[in-house]
Design a protein around this motif. Sequence first.
Motif, PDB file in Angstrom:
ATOM      1  N   SER A  73     101.450 -91.954  51.615  1.00 38.00           N
ATOM      2  CA  SER A  73     102.450 -90.950  51.246  1.00 38.00           C
ATOM      3  C   SER A  73     101.800 -89.569  51.265  1.00 38.00           C
ATOM      4  O   SER A  73     100.581 -89.444  51.119  1.00 38.00           O
ATOM      5  CB  SER A  73     103.047 -91.243  49.876  1.00 38.00           C
ATOM      6  OG  SER A  73     102.041 -91.284  48.879  1.00 38.00           O
ATOM      7  N   PHE A  74     102.628 -88.558  51.449  1.00 38.28           N
ATOM      8  CA  PHE A  74     102.105 -87.200  51.632  1.00 38.28           C
ATOM      9  C   PHE A  74     102.682 -86.265  50.572  1.00 38.28           C
ATOM     10  O   PHE A  74     103.845 -86.385  50.173  1.00 38.28           O
ATOM     11  CB  PHE A  74     102.452 -86.680  53.031  1.00 38.28           C
ATOM     12  CG  PHE A  74     101.910 -87.533  54.132  1.00 38.28           C
ATOM     13  CD1 PHE A  74     100.615 -87.370  54.591  1.00 38.28           C
ATOM     14  CD2 PHE A  74     102.697 -88.534  54.708  1.00 38.28           C
ATOM     15  CE1 PHE A  74     100.109 -88.158  55.609  1.00 38.28           C
ATOM     16  CE2 PHE A  74     102.196 -89.327  55.728  1.00 38.28           C
ATOM     17  CZ  PHE A  74     100.897 -89.147  56.172  1.00 38.28           C
ATOM     18  N   ASP A  75     101.864 -85.340  50.126  1.00 39.98           N
ATOM     19  CA  ASP A  75     102.258 -84.372  49.101  1.00 39.98           C
ATOM     20  C   ASP A  75     101.994 -82.960  49.623  1.00 39.98           C
ATOM     21  O   ASP A  75     100.893 -82.668  50.106  1.00 39.98           O
ATOM     22  CB  ASP A  75     101.468 -84.616  47.811  1.00 39.98           C
ATOM     23  CG  ASP A  75     101.996 -83.796  46.640  1.00 39.98           C
ATOM     24  OD1 ASP A  75     101.951 -82.551  46.705  1.00 39.98           O
ATOM     25  OD2 ASP A  75     102.433 -84.417  45.646  1.00 39.98           O
ATOM     26  N   ALA A  76     103.017 -82.075  49.536  1.00 41.12           N
ATOM     27  CA  ALA A  76     102.882 -80.703  50.062  1.00 41.12           C
ATOM     28  C   ALA A  76     101.875 -79.888  49.255  1.00 41.12           C
ATOM     29  O   ALA A  76     101.354 -78.879  49.755  1.00 41.12           O
ATOM     30  CB  ALA A  76     104.233 -80.001  50.068  1.00 41.12           C
ATOM     31  N   ASN A  77     101.609 -80.284  48.013  1.00 41.89           N
ATOM     32  CA  ASN A  77     100.575 -79.630  47.196  1.00 41.89           C
ATOM     33  C   ASN A  77     100.761 -78.109  47.131  1.00 41.89           C
ATOM     34  O   ASN A  77      99.841 -77.333  47.398  1.00 41.89           O
ATOM     35  CB  ASN A  77      99.183 -79.969  47.746  1.00 41.89           C
ATOM     36  CG  ASN A  77      98.077 -79.702  46.731  1.00 41.89           C
ATOM     37  OD1 ASN A  77      98.323 -79.586  45.538  1.00 41.89           O
ATOM     38  ND2 ASN A  77      96.851 -79.599  47.219  1.00 41.89           N
ATOM     39  N   SER A  98     101.056 -85.594  62.372  1.00 39.92           N
ATOM     40  CA  SER A  98     100.731 -84.176  62.192  1.00 39.92           C
ATOM     41  C   SER A  98     101.378 -83.638  60.926  1.00 39.92           C
ATOM     42  O   SER A  98     102.493 -84.029  60.560  1.00 39.92           O
ATOM     43  CB  SER A  98     101.225 -83.353  63.393  1.00 39.92           C
ATOM     44  OG  SER A  98     100.530 -83.701  64.556  1.00 39.92           O
ATOM     45  N   ASN A  99     100.673 -82.732  60.259  1.00 37.48           N
ATOM     46  CA  ASN A  99     101.241 -82.091  59.078  1.00 37.48           C
ATOM     47  C   ASN A  99     102.454 -81.256  59.470  1.00 37.48           C
ATOM     48  O   ASN A  99     102.427 -80.511  60.451  1.00 37.48           O
ATOM     49  CB  ASN A  99     100.203 -81.169  58.428  1.00 37.48           C
ATOM     50  CG  ASN A  99     100.832 -80.234  57.410  1.00 37.48           C
ATOM     51  OD1 ASN A  99     101.424 -80.685  56.448  1.00 37.48           O
ATOM     52  ND2 ASN A  99     100.708 -78.936  57.652  1.00 37.48           N
ATOM     53  N   TRP A 111      93.812 -83.176  54.896  1.00 37.24           N
ATOM     54  CA  TRP A 111      94.358 -83.992  53.815  1.00 37.24           C
ATOM     55  C   TRP A 111      93.225 -84.423  52.887  1.00 37.24           C
ATOM     56  O   TRP A 111      92.083 -84.544  53.310  1.00 37.24           O
ATOM     57  CB  TRP A 111      95.038 -85.245  54.360  1.00 37.24           C
ATOM     58  CG  TRP A 111      96.157 -85.001  55.320  1.00 37.24           C
ATOM     59  CD1 TRP A 111      96.137 -85.172  56.673  1.00 37.24           C
ATOM     60  CD2 TRP A 111      97.472 -84.561  54.986  1.00 37.24           C
ATOM     61  NE1 TRP A 111      97.351 -84.850  57.218  1.00 37.24           N
ATOM     62  CE2 TRP A 111      98.205 -84.476  56.204  1.00 37.24           C
ATOM     63  CE3 TRP A 111      98.111 -84.223  53.793  1.00 37.24           C
ATOM     64  CZ2 TRP A 111      99.523 -84.079  56.248  1.00 37.24           C
ATOM     65  CZ3 TRP A 111      99.436 -83.828  53.840  1.00 37.24           C
ATOM     66  CH2 TRP A 111     100.127 -83.755  55.059  1.00 37.24           C
ATOM     67  N   ASN A 112      93.577 -84.649  51.620  1.00 35.06           N
ATOM     68  CA  ASN A 112      92.593 -85.180  50.690  1.00 35.06           C
ATOM     69  C   ASN A 112      93.291 -86.062  49.670  1.00 35.06           C
ATOM     70  O   ASN A 112      94.460 -85.844  49.343  1.00 35.06           O
ATOM     71  CB  ASN A 112      91.856 -84.043  49.969  1.00 35.06           C
ATOM     72  CG  ASN A 112      90.578 -84.506  49.299  1.00 35.06           C
ATOM     73  OD1 ASN A 112      90.603 -85.061  48.208  1.00 35.06           O
ATOM     74  ND2 ASN A 112      89.454 -84.273  49.968  1.00 35.06           N
ATOM     75  N   THR A 113      92.566 -87.048  49.162  1.00 38.83           N
ATOM     76  CA  THR A 113      93.148 -87.965  48.191  1.00 38.83           C
ATOM     77  C   THR A 113      93.268 -87.328  46.810  1.00 38.83           C
ATOM     78  O   THR A 113      93.847 -87.923  45.900  1.00 38.83           O
ATOM     79  CB  THR A 113      92.304 -89.249  48.085  1.00 38.83           C
ATOM     80  OG1 THR A 113      90.950 -88.892  47.807  1.00 38.83           O
ATOM     81  CG2 THR A 113      92.359 -90.035  49.392  1.00 38.83           C
ATOM     82  N   ALA A 138      98.081 -82.130  50.883  1.00 38.01           N
ATOM     83  CA  ALA A 138      97.762 -81.062  51.830  1.00 38.01           C
ATOM     84  C   ALA A 138      96.805 -80.070  51.164  1.00 38.01           C
ATOM     85  O   ALA A 138      97.037 -79.631  50.044  1.00 38.01           O
ATOM     86  CB  ALA A 138      99.034 -80.350  52.274  1.00 38.01           C
ATOM     87  N   ILE A 139      95.736 -79.746  51.848  1.00 37.69           N
ATOM     88  CA  ILE A 139      94.769 -78.765  51.349  1.00 37.69           C
ATOM     89  C   ILE A 139      94.971 -77.472  52.141  1.00 37.69           C
ATOM     90  O   ILE A 139      94.905 -77.471  53.375  1.00 37.69           O
ATOM     91  CB  ILE A 139      93.326 -79.274  51.491  1.00 37.69           C
ATOM     92  CG1 ILE A 139      93.166 -80.590  50.727  1.00 37.69           C
ATOM     93  CG2 ILE A 139      92.339 -78.229  50.989  1.00 37.69           C
ATOM     94  CD1 ILE A 139      93.476 -80.521  49.241  1.00 37.69           C
ATOM     95  N   TRP A 140      95.212 -76.397  51.395  1.00 36.04           N
ATOM     96  CA  TRP A 140      95.565 -75.120  52.022  1.00 36.04           C
ATOM     97  C   TRP A 140      94.436 -74.107  51.870  1.00 36.04           C
ATOM     98  O   TRP A 140      93.724 -74.088  50.869  1.00 36.04           O
ATOM     99  CB  TRP A 140      96.831 -74.550  51.373  1.00 36.04           C
ATOM    100  CG  TRP A 140      98.007 -75.469  51.420  1.00 36.04           C
ATOM    101  CD1 TRP A 140      98.469 -76.275  50.418  1.00 36.04           C
ATOM    102  CD2 TRP A 140      98.864 -75.693  52.541  1.00 36.04           C
ATOM    103  NE1 TRP A 140      99.561 -76.979  50.832  1.00 36.04           N
ATOM    104  CE2 TRP A 140      99.835 -76.645  52.140  1.00 36.04           C
ATOM    105  CE3 TRP A 140      98.915 -75.195  53.837  1.00 36.04           C
ATOM    106  CZ2 TRP A 140     100.833 -77.101  52.984  1.00 36.04           C
ATOM    107  CZ3 TRP A 140      99.921 -75.643  54.678  1.00 36.04           C
ATOM    108  CH2 TRP A 140     100.860 -76.576  54.260  1.00 36.04           C
ATOM    109  N   TYR A 141      94.340 -73.257  52.867  1.00 33.93           N
ATOM    110  CA  TYR A 141      93.379 -72.147  52.821  1.00 33.93           C
ATOM    111  C   TYR A 141      94.139 -70.838  53.000  1.00 33.93           C
ATOM    112  O   TYR A 141      95.020 -70.736  53.868  1.00 33.93           O
ATOM    113  CB  TYR A 141      92.330 -72.281  53.919  1.00 33.93           C
ATOM    114  CG  TYR A 141      91.436 -73.487  53.753  1.00 33.93           C
ATOM    115  CD1 TYR A 141      90.456 -73.520  52.772  1.00 33.93           C
ATOM    116  CD2 TYR A 141      91.578 -74.613  54.574  1.00 33.93           C
ATOM    117  CE1 TYR A 141      89.636 -74.629  52.613  1.00 33.93           C
ATOM    118  CE2 TYR A 141      90.764 -75.721  54.418  1.00 33.93           C
ATOM    119  CZ  TYR A 141      89.796 -75.729  53.439  1.00 33.93           C
ATOM    120  OH  TYR A 141      88.995 -76.825  53.271  1.00 33.93           O
ATOM    121  N   PRO A 142      93.814 -69.812  52.200  1.00 34.21           N
ATOM    122  CA  PRO A 142      94.508 -68.532  52.361  1.00 34.21           C
ATOM    123  C   PRO A 142      94.151 -67.891  53.698  1.00 34.21           C
ATOM    124  O   PRO A 142      93.021 -67.995  54.164  1.00 34.21           O
ATOM    125  CB  PRO A 142      93.984 -67.688  51.189  1.00 34.21           C
ATOM    126  CG  PRO A 142      92.674 -68.309  50.835  1.00 34.21           C
ATOM    127  CD  PRO A 142      92.804 -69.776  51.129  1.00 34.21           C
TER     128      PRO A 142
END
Length: 332
Positions: A73-77, A98-99, A111-113, A138-142
């Motif tokens: 399962s995926f989380d938008a975080n 793909s995201n 992605w990260n757990t 989902a891991i985001w970078y500014p």
Amino acid sequence: DTPYSLALRMLCKNENDFFGKSSIYNDYEFVSWNTKADGSGISYSDEQEVLNLVSKDNGVINLYAIWKSYKVSFDANGGEGTMDDFVLIGGENVTLPSNSYTKVGYYFGHWNTKADDSGVSYYNRKAVSLNENIKLYAIWYPINYSIYWYNEDQTKTKSGTNTYNVEYTTTGYKWPLKEGYTFKEWNTEADGSGTPYKKGDKFKNLTTINNSIIRFYAIVLPINYEISFDANGGTGTMNHEILTYDLESNLTKNTFAREGYTFKEWNTKADGSGTSYSDEQSVKNLSSTENAIIDLYAQWQESIDYVINNYDVDKTNKYISKIMVNTEVNNF
């Protein structure tokens, strides 16, 4: 009862894979047999004893091997959008989808757990093999963007890298200015029609596009200075006159008065030893300093007044033959 023959066709993951009994095969974990390939039919355990699966002689029943499957399962975080869960068979190498999430001012990294990126990382469109259900965040970078700074001649003087969601402070103008001009502000348009930023203004998030360029242009203006008028022995009042550098202007007409004197001119020195300017003279660039005050002193010239109270007339030749000045008034 009439005996009958039954053919069991055991269908495994691959058409040629046949199992006499369940086992771990090529890292796939066997769960059960099922009359439906998707596991929605009748289920039979491994080596289960069965009876009367069909009622027709020589009937055929297909049993499908059901393998242990796991859900991703995926989380938008913090992002936006939706993504369906992803199911894969244990031990199977499959490519993650793909995201499709987005987050304003950020770009997707991986992605990260763990939501804080402290767990196991998985990368977009990379093959994975799982043996448990997992949730991927989902891991985001500014995003980063550059600011180009342009001086009064619209020449780029410096550039810097800025990060989304980080606050910055505008600095003043650090380069030489041409004489008679002063720095007003930074502006996102060279003609000053864009967004203004004064020295010390705070700013952040000027764009949401990664690696984009924002341009700041120095807006400079001609200075203003004042002319102060001094009666220098005369009477009356005159307001200060405000002039702008590089613009020609006429001096204000003199309105001072002094008994026994007439106005001659203006001078930058009270004793007339400085620079002289005539009344209402057109002037330009008397100072290059912002808000400077130029003092102009009225210069006076003594008046000689004559009062004609009496005169003689030559009646023969019909002209005034004699004029007496500053005399008592006679009745004639």
